[in-house]
Motif scaffolding. Structure first.
Motif, PDB file in Angstrom:
ATOM      1  N   LYS A  65       0.773  -1.246   0.118  1.00 21.17           N
ATOM      2  CA  LYS A  65      -0.087  -0.093  -0.197  1.00 21.17           C
ATOM      3  C   LYS A  65       0.829   1.291   0.059  1.00 21.17           C
ATOM      4  O   LYS A  65       0.647   2.290   0.747  1.00 21.17           O
ATOM      5  CB  LYS A  65      -0.959   0.038   1.191  1.00 21.17           C
ATOM      6  N   HIS A  70      -3.335   2.804  -4.838  1.00 21.83           N
ATOM      7  CA  HIS A  70      -3.720   1.434  -5.056  1.00 21.83           C
ATOM      8  C   HIS A  70      -4.582   0.920  -3.529  1.00 21.83           C
ATOM      9  O   HIS A  70      -5.298   0.075  -3.541  1.00 21.83           O
ATOM     10  CB  HIS A  70      -2.332   0.564  -4.875  1.00 21.83           C
ATOM     11  N   ALA A  71      -4.167   1.815  -2.630  1.00 20.04           N
ATOM     12  CA  ALA A  71      -4.879   1.615  -1.174  1.00 20.04           C
ATOM     13  C   ALA A  71      -6.342   1.936  -1.349  1.00 20.04           C
ATOM     14  O   ALA A  71      -7.169   1.151  -0.900  1.00 20.04           O
ATOM     15  CB  ALA A  71      -3.931   2.615  -0.197  1.00 20.04           C
ATOM     16  N   SER A  76      -8.617   0.526   1.420  1.00 16.65           N
ATOM     17  CA  SER A  76      -7.875   0.400   2.570  1.00 16.65           C
ATOM     18  C   SER A  76      -7.482   1.794   2.898  1.00 16.65           C
ATOM     19  O   SER A  76      -6.855   2.690   1.997  1.00 16.65           O
ATOM     20  CB  SER A  76      -6.847  -0.416   2.257  1.00 16.65           C
ATOM     21  N   VAL A  78      -4.101   4.531   4.088  1.00 14.08           N
ATOM     22  CA  VAL A  78      -2.877   4.480   3.839  1.00 14.08           C
ATOM     23  C   VAL A  78      -2.079   3.953   5.258  1.00 14.08           C
ATOM     24  O   VAL A  78      -2.514   4.897   6.160  1.00 14.08           O
ATOM     25  CB  VAL A  78      -2.511   6.012   3.130  1.00 14.08           C
TER      26      VAL A  78
END
Length: 258
Positions: A65, A70-71, A76, A78
């Protein structure tokens, strides 16, 4: 900038060579990438040798992450500090070797993750960010292949990311390349799936290395991968997956069922 490849010799020994165009010249010495070895062999065609991954016999440290996008795609947060995990050396394969999918009874959702990785050139223990930056021997491509369904189910990532063949690295290491702002791309069957830049990492490379070596000594030859940009997605039998890092080259692997 110099590009150094590892390749399989005729007697099964892993050798090193300087890449020049579509060929390479063998160079001497186990630490030739770091110490500047001399040419000892004739020119070989790249197409005639099996390229081997860096990190064999060493450890592979990876970061989760480390790109905001992408996180977000994983729904999700960071991490407040770098999220470290390990990939086993038994997962290493080189350019042109095959990624083998687990049986469907084990995992039905295997993903690609394009990453910029570095090879460590100097022992680091509780080193400063400046010392860590100077200890980077070279840059390469890494595919952090992941059984996503297992990762989601277990939370702990070792099994999901540790299957045999789940750590393609290569095709070689670029020495003298500025790693601070490089394009990182993944293509599957020619279609672009991931496209990011290393400057967008949450934790820059020197900070990552300083954080890692604050508790875990990094040794020459260790591989550290730096996270993946958004766009991770499935790999299926028959796919050809390519990881490209600007200034390095293209790491290409076919995907097959077990």
């Amino acid at each position: 900038m110099t590009q150094i490849a590892r390749f399989l010799g005729q007697d099964g020994e892993i050798l090193e060579g300087v890449v020049e165009g579509d060929g390479l010249f063998e160079i001497s010495g186990l630490d030739s990438m770091l110490r500047g070895g001399r040419r000892v062999g004739k020119r070989l065609e790249l197409s005639s040798v099996q390229l081997m991954p860096w990190g064999t016999g060493r450890k592979i440290v990876a970061i989760g992450k480390n790109y905001l996008d992408h996180a977000k795609e994983l729904s999700s947060e960071v991490p407040k500090e770098p999220l470290i995990f390990m990939k086993p050396p038994s997962g290493l394969i080189g350019h042109g070797q095959v990624i083998v999918l687990p049986p469907s009874s084990v995992s039905k959702e295997v993903h690609h993750e394009a990453e910029l990785a570095v090879v460590i050139g100097k022992r680091l223990r509780r080193a400063s960010e400046a010392e860590c930056a100077k200890a980077i021997a070279g840059v390469t491509c890494l595919n952090d292949v992941t059984a996503r369904d297992i990762q989601k189910a277990e939370g702990q990532w070792t099994r999901a990311k540790g299957f045999d063949t789940f750590c393609p690295v290569g095709p070689w290491v670029s020495v003298g390349l500025d790693w601070s702002d490089l394009r990182v791309q993944c293509r599957v069957n020619g279609a672009v799936k991931q496209d990011g830049r290393s400057k967008d990492q949450v934790f820059p490379l020197p900070r990552l290395l300083a954080f890692i070596c604050g508790g875990m000594t990094l040794e020459p030859g260790d591989v550290v991968s730096t996270g993946t940009p958004a766009g991770v997605g499935p790999l299926r039998a028959g796919d050809m997956v390519e990881i490209e890092v600007e200034g390095v080259g293209v790491l290409r692997n076919e995907v097959r069922a077990e």
